[in-house]
Design a protein around this motif. Structure first.
Motif, short mmCIF file in Angstrom:
data_model
loop_
_atom_site.label_atom_id
_atom_site.label_comp_id
_atom_site.label_asym_id
_atom_site.label_seq_id
_atom_site.Cartn_x
_atom_site.Cartn_y
_atom_site.Cartn_z
N VAL A 23 29.20 27.43 31.64
CA VAL A 23 29.36 28.75 31.43
C VAL A 23 29.53 29.20 30.49
O VAL A 23 29.54 30.15 30.22
CB VAL A 23 29.84 29.06 32.14
N TYR A 24 29.93 28.71 29.20
CA TYR A 24 31.18 29.21 28.04
C TYR A 24 29.87 29.12 26.57
O TYR A 24 30.38 29.25 26.08
CB TYR A 24 32.35 28.72 27.46
N ASN A 25 28.93 27.85 26.53
CA ASN A 25 28.46 27.34 25.54
C ASN A 25 26.78 29.37 25.42
O ASN A 25 26.63 29.50 26.53
CB ASN A 25 27.51 27.07 26.49
N PRO A 26 27.10 30.10 24.25
CA PRO A 26 26.46 31.18 23.88
C PRO A 26 25.10 30.46 24.04
O PRO A 26 24.38 31.71 24.02
CB PRO A 26 26.32 30.79 22.61
N GLU A 27 24.30 29.85 24.18
CA GLU A 27 22.91 29.49 24.47
C GLU A 27 22.68 30.21 25.82
O GLU A 27 22.29 30.99 26.84
CB GLU A 27 22.19 28.36 24.53
N ASN A 28 23.68 29.30 26.86
CA ASN A 28 24.08 29.72 28.56
C ASN A 28 23.84 31.43 28.46
O ASN A 28 23.63 32.06 29.51
CB ASN A 28 24.84 28.79 29.69
N ILE A 29 24.91 32.28 27.87
CA ILE A 29 25.41 33.43 28.09
C ILE A 29 23.82 34.46 27.52
O ILE A 29 24.57 35.02 28.24
CB ILE A 29 27.07 33.41 26.98
N ALA A 30 23.29 34.05 26.87
CA ALA A 30 22.76 34.47 26.25
C ALA A 30 21.36 34.41 27.13
O ALA A 30 20.68 35.73 27.28
CB ALA A 30 22.02 33.82 24.96
N ARG A 31 21.65 33.47 28.08
CA ARG A 31 20.43 33.06 29.23
C ARG A 31 20.53 34.09 30.41
O ARG A 31 19.87 34.76 30.78
CB ARG A 31 20.30 31.09 28.94
N VAL A 32 21.74 33.76 29.99
CA VAL A 32 22.20 34.94 32.08
C VAL A 32 22.22 36.16 31.73
O VAL A 32 22.05 36.87 31.86
CB VAL A 32 23.50 34.44 32.36
N LYS A 33 22.65 36.80 30.40
CA LYS A 33 22.33 38.65 29.96
C LYS A 33 20.45 38.39 30.22
O LYS A 33 20.33 39.65 30.47
CB LYS A 33 23.10 38.54 28.48
N ARG A 34 20.10 37.98 29.35
CA ARG A 34 18.33 38.24 29.54
C ARG A 34 18.34 37.83 30.52
O ARG A 34 17.20 39.40 30.81
CB ARG A 34 17.89 36.81 28.15
N ASP A 35 18.06 37.38 31.91
CA ASP A 35 17.85 37.32 32.53
C ASP A 35 18.30 37.85 33.27
O ASP A 35 17.34 38.74 34.43
CB ASP A 35 18.42 36.35 33.49
N GLU A 36 19.19 38.60 33.56
CA GLU A 36 20.16 39.49 34.08
C GLU A 36 19.02 41.16 33.80
O GLU A 36 18.20 41.93 34.34
CB GLU A 36 21.87 39.77 33.42
N ALA A 37 18.77 41.20 32.07
CA ALA A 37 18.49 42.37 31.79
C ALA A 37 16.67 42.10 32.81
O ALA A 37 16.05 43.35 32.40
CB ALA A 37 18.40 42.06 30.41
N GLN A 38 16.62 41.03 32.75
CA GLN A 38 14.69 41.67 32.97
C GLN A 38 14.47 41.66 34.36
O GLN A 38 13.70 42.58 35.01
CB GLN A 38 14.23 39.83 32.70
N ALA A 39 15.84 41.02 35.43
CA ALA A 39 15.69 41.31 36.52
C ALA A 39 15.97 43.09 36.59
O ALA A 39 15.53 43.65 37.23
CB ALA A 39 16.90 40.70 37.33
N GLN A 40 16.99 43.79 35.90
CA GLN A 40 17.25 44.64 35.87
C GLN A 40 15.82 45.97 35.72
O GLN A 40 15.82 46.52 36.14
CB GLN A 40 17.79 45.47 34.79
N ALA A 41 14.70 45.36 34.39
CA ALA A 41 13.57 46.28 33.78
C ALA A 41 12.53 46.11 35.29
O ALA A 41 12.30 47.39 35.68
CB ALA A 41 13.07 45.31 33.33
N ARG A 42 12.40 44.64 35.78
CA ARG A 42 11.64 44.83 37.11
C ARG A 42 12.51 45.44 37.82
O ARG A 42 11.02 46.27 38.64
CB ARG A 42 12.06 43.35 37.29
N GLU A 43 13.53 45.15 38.59
CA GLU A 43 14.03 46.57 39.71
C GLU A 43 14.23 48.32 39.00
O GLU A 43 13.53 49.30 40.19
CB GLU A 43 15.30 46.19 39.66
N GLU A 44 13.54 48.79 38.29
CA GLU A 44 14.14 49.89 37.73
C GLU A 44 11.89 50.19 37.30
O GLU A 44 11.90 51.47 38.03
CB GLU A 44 13.99 50.31 35.83
#
Length: 162
Positions: free
Chosen positions: A13-34
């Motif tokens: 979970v501390y891998n920078p690639e995994n952190i970036a993936r989580v942030k990207r997925d959260e941003a996509q989910a928020q954009a879909r909700e909006e």
């Protein structure tokens, strides 16, 4: 597990690639909700305007699918029931709420049960005509009836010697 191996694991979970993936997925989910919220507000505004004008409000359009075919969680590759016995997952139709879906499922199940019942009745009638009776001439129940034999059974060598 020694900590120096943690960085090599894909699930770290501390891998920078995994952190970036989580942030990207959260941003996509928020954009879909909006986007969904904006779309619903537009539809509500149009319906309110129609009501205020005295027009009959149109039914709301079906919501867009919340998942896409590229989404790994959502699979649409299920096929209908075929000779191999594969199962087809039933899905809600566009614009259908849970109650309508349950009613449709109940109707489909009832129709399928009635068809199967009719099929079994026809098969049982056919079998009853072809089978021998369960009761023999003495009134005894025979669970494995056989057609009446016309001749006596033949004796084998072993039976003749005794």
């Amino acid at each position: 597990m020694p900590l120096h191996l943690l960085g090599k694991k894909s699930w770290n979970v501390y891998n920078p690639e995994n952190i970036a993936r989580v942030k990207r997925d959260e941003a996509q989910a928020q954009a879909r909700e909006e986007e969904e919220e904006r779309r619903m507000q537009e539809i509500d505004a149009q319906r309110r305007i129609q009501i205020l004008r005295g027009e009959r409000p149109s039914t709301p359009p079906p919501p867009p699918p919340s998942h896409t075919a590229a989404d790994p969680v959502f699979r649409q590759d299920r096929k209908p029931i075929d000779d191999a016995g594969r199962y087809r997952k039933r899905r809600r139709l566009a614009g259908e709420d849970d109650t309508d879906r349950d009613i449709r499922y109940a109707r489909e199940d009832a129709a399928q049960a009635n068809a199967k019942r009719e099929e079994l009745l026809i098969a049982s009638r056919r079998d009853q005509e072809a089978e021998a009776p369960l009761l023999d001439s003495a009134g005894h129940i025979n669970l494995f009836p056989r057609q009446a034999r016309t001749s006596k059974p033949k004796k084998t060598k072993m039976q003749r010697q005794n």
